[in-house]
Design a protein around this motif. Structure first.
Motif, short mmCIF file in Angstrom:
data_model
loop_
_atom_site.label_atom_id
_atom_site.label_comp_id
_atom_site.label_asym_id
_atom_site.label_seq_id
_atom_site.Cartn_x
_atom_site.Cartn_y
_atom_site.Cartn_z
N HIS A 34 0.79 -1.24 0.03
CA HIS A 34 -0.04 -0.02 0.10
C HIS A 34 0.82 1.18 0.03
CE1 HIS A 34 -3.49 -2.35 1.89
NE2 HIS A 34 -3.37 -2.43 0.84
N ASN A 35 0.02 2.52 -0.24
CA ASN A 35 0.88 3.81 -0.35
C ASN A 35 0.99 4.14 1.23
OD1 ASN A 35 -1.46 4.89 0.41
ND2 ASN A 35 -1.96 5.46 -1.66
N ILE A 36 1.72 5.27 1.53
CA ILE A 36 1.82 5.92 2.79
C ILE A 36 0.39 6.04 3.59
CG2 ILE A 36 2.37 8.34 2.15
CD1 ILE A 36 3.65 6.64 5.10
N ALA A 37 -0.33 6.63 2.82
CA ALA A 37 -1.80 6.72 3.42
C ALA A 37 -2.34 5.53 4.07
CB ALA A 37 -2.73 7.61 2.74
N ASP A 38 -2.31 4.50 2.97
CA ASP A 38 -3.13 3.24 3.33
C ASP A 38 -2.39 2.49 4.37
OD1 ASP A 38 -5.29 3.72 2.07
OD2 ASP A 38 -4.50 2.77 0.20
N GLN A 39 -0.91 2.57 4.21
CA GLN A 39 -0.02 1.72 5.34
C GLN A 39 -0.37 2.47 6.77
OE1 GLN A 39 4.02 1.09 4.70
NE2 GLN A 39 3.73 0.69 2.70
N THR A 40 -0.49 3.73 6.84
CA THR A 40 -0.78 4.51 8.12
C THR A 40 -2.15 3.80 8.67
OG1 THR A 40 0.50 6.23 7.55
CG2 THR A 40 -0.92 6.69 9.30
N ARG A 41 -3.11 3.85 7.56
CA ARG A 41 -4.48 3.28 8.06
C ARG A 41 -4.39 2.12 8.82
NH1 ARG A 41 -5.30 6.77 4.82
NH2 ARG A 41 -7.06 7.30 3.10
N ASP A 42 -3.59 1.25 8.03
CA ASP A 42 -3.52 -0.25 8.23
C ASP A 42 -2.82 -0.34 9.74
OD1 ASP A 42 -4.22 -1.00 5.62
OD2 ASP A 42 -2.38 -1.61 5.01
N ALA A 43 -1.87 0.49 9.91
CA ALA A 43 -0.98 0.34 11.11
C ALA A 43 -1.85 0.68 12.30
CB ALA A 43 0.31 1.21 11.15
N LEU A 44 -2.72 2.11 12.05
CA LEU A 44 -3.48 2.44 13.11
C LEU A 44 -4.50 1.39 13.21
CD1 LEU A 44 -3.38 6.22 12.39
CD2 LEU A 44 -2.17 4.80 14.27
N ALA A 98 13.78 6.59 9.64
CA ALA A 98 14.64 5.35 10.06
C ALA A 98 14.49 4.39 8.75
CB ALA A 98 14.02 4.92 11.24
N LYS A 99 15.58 3.62 8.49
CA LYS A 99 15.36 2.58 7.64
C LYS A 99 14.38 1.45 8.54
CE LYS A 99 18.76 1.31 5.03
NZ LYS A 99 20.13 0.78 4.54
N LEU A 100 13.30 0.96 7.66
CA LEU A 100 12.34 -0.07 8.41
C LEU A 100 12.97 -1.33 7.93
CD1 LEU A 100 9.19 1.91 8.17
CD2 LEU A 100 10.74 1.87 10.12
N ALA A 101 12.23 -2.36 8.58
CA ALA A 101 12.57 -3.99 8.35
C ALA A 101 12.62 -4.24 7.10
CB ALA A 101 12.02 -4.81 9.32
N ASP A 102 11.48 -3.78 6.29
CA ASP A 102 11.12 -4.13 4.90
C ASP A 102 11.27 -3.04 3.98
OD1 ASP A 102 9.97 -4.62 2.51
OD2 ASP A 102 8.64 -6.13 3.32
N PRO A 103 12.12 -3.01 2.85
CA PRO A 103 12.29 -1.48 2.23
C PRO A 103 10.80 -1.07 1.73
CG PRO A 103 13.88 -3.14 1.58
CD PRO A 103 12.96 -3.82 2.43
N ALA A 104 9.75 -1.95 1.72
CA ALA A 104 8.52 -1.63 1.06
C ALA A 104 7.77 -1.04 2.35
CB ALA A 104 7.81 -2.69 0.66
N LEU A 105 8.21 -1.15 3.40
CA LEU A 105 7.59 -0.37 4.50
C LEU A 105 7.58 1.13 4.43
CD1 LEU A 105 7.81 -2.91 7.32
CD2 LEU A 105 5.87 -2.60 6.18
N ARG A 106 6.67 1.92 4.69
CA ARG A 106 6.90 3.44 4.77
C ARG A 106 6.60 3.99 6.23
NH1 ARG A 106 9.45 4.72 1.14
NH2 ARG A 106 8.93 6.69 1.64
N VAL A 107 5.86 3.27 7.16
CA VAL A 107 5.67 3.78 8.36
C VAL A 107 5.60 2.60 9.46
CG1 VAL A 107 3.09 3.76 8.03
CG2 VAL A 107 4.12 5.39 9.57
N GLU A 108 6.12 3.09 10.70
CA GLU A 108 5.74 2.05 11.81
C GLU A 108 5.37 3.06 13.06
OE1 GLU A 108 8.38 -1.41 14.30
OE2 GLU A 108 9.20 -0.35 12.85
N VAL A 109 4.56 2.54 13.71
CA VAL A 109 3.89 3.22 14.77
C VAL A 109 3.97 2.33 16.17
CG1 VAL A 109 1.66 4.20 15.74
CG2 VAL A 109 1.97 4.11 13.53
N ILE A 110 4.47 3.05 17.44
CA ILE A 110 4.82 2.44 18.38
C ILE A 110 3.91 3.49 19.62
CG2 ILE A 110 6.38 2.01 20.04
CD1 ILE A 110 8.66 2.04 17.55
#
Length: 116
Positions: A34-44, A98-110
């Protein structure tokens, strides 16, 4: 001494750790296709599910750290974030690149949140 409760645990990590009335969630990511917006929605959405499982909600957020693979995605991520955070309940927050675990990942939320 307060106990420490771990949920959805494997050898490497727990998705939820509870100490007293504080919840600590593992970093949540979205679908790397997914794109950044959808990755953010997924993570949230994953954050919402874990908070519910642990007896909390986004109204109980204490602190959030957001890692972006590229700060150029800051505005697009914030558009989703701002719609997700309930008015008057914004947590302390940090956001960095930050460099994330998978190059296709755009966002990680903690997230850390209060239980109850």
């Amino acid at each position: 001494m307060q106990t420490i409760e771990r949920q959805q645990t494997n050898q490497r990590m727990s998705q939820i750790v509870v100490h007293g009335n504080t919840l600590y969630l593992a970093g949540q990511v979205g679908d790397p296709q997914h794109n950044i917006a959808d990755q953010t929605r997924d993570a949230l959405a994953r954050v919402d599910a874990l908070l519910e499982q642990a007896g909390s909600s986004r109204e109980r957020l204490l602190q959030t750290t957001i890692w972006l693979a590229d700060m150029a995605d800051f505005a697009a991520m914030n558009a989703v974030w701002d719609a997700w955070v309930p008015a008057g309940h914004a947590p302390a927050r940090a956001c960095g690149e930050a460099k994330l675990a998978d190059p296709a990942l755009r966002v990680e939320v903690i997230v850390c949140a209060a239980r109850g």
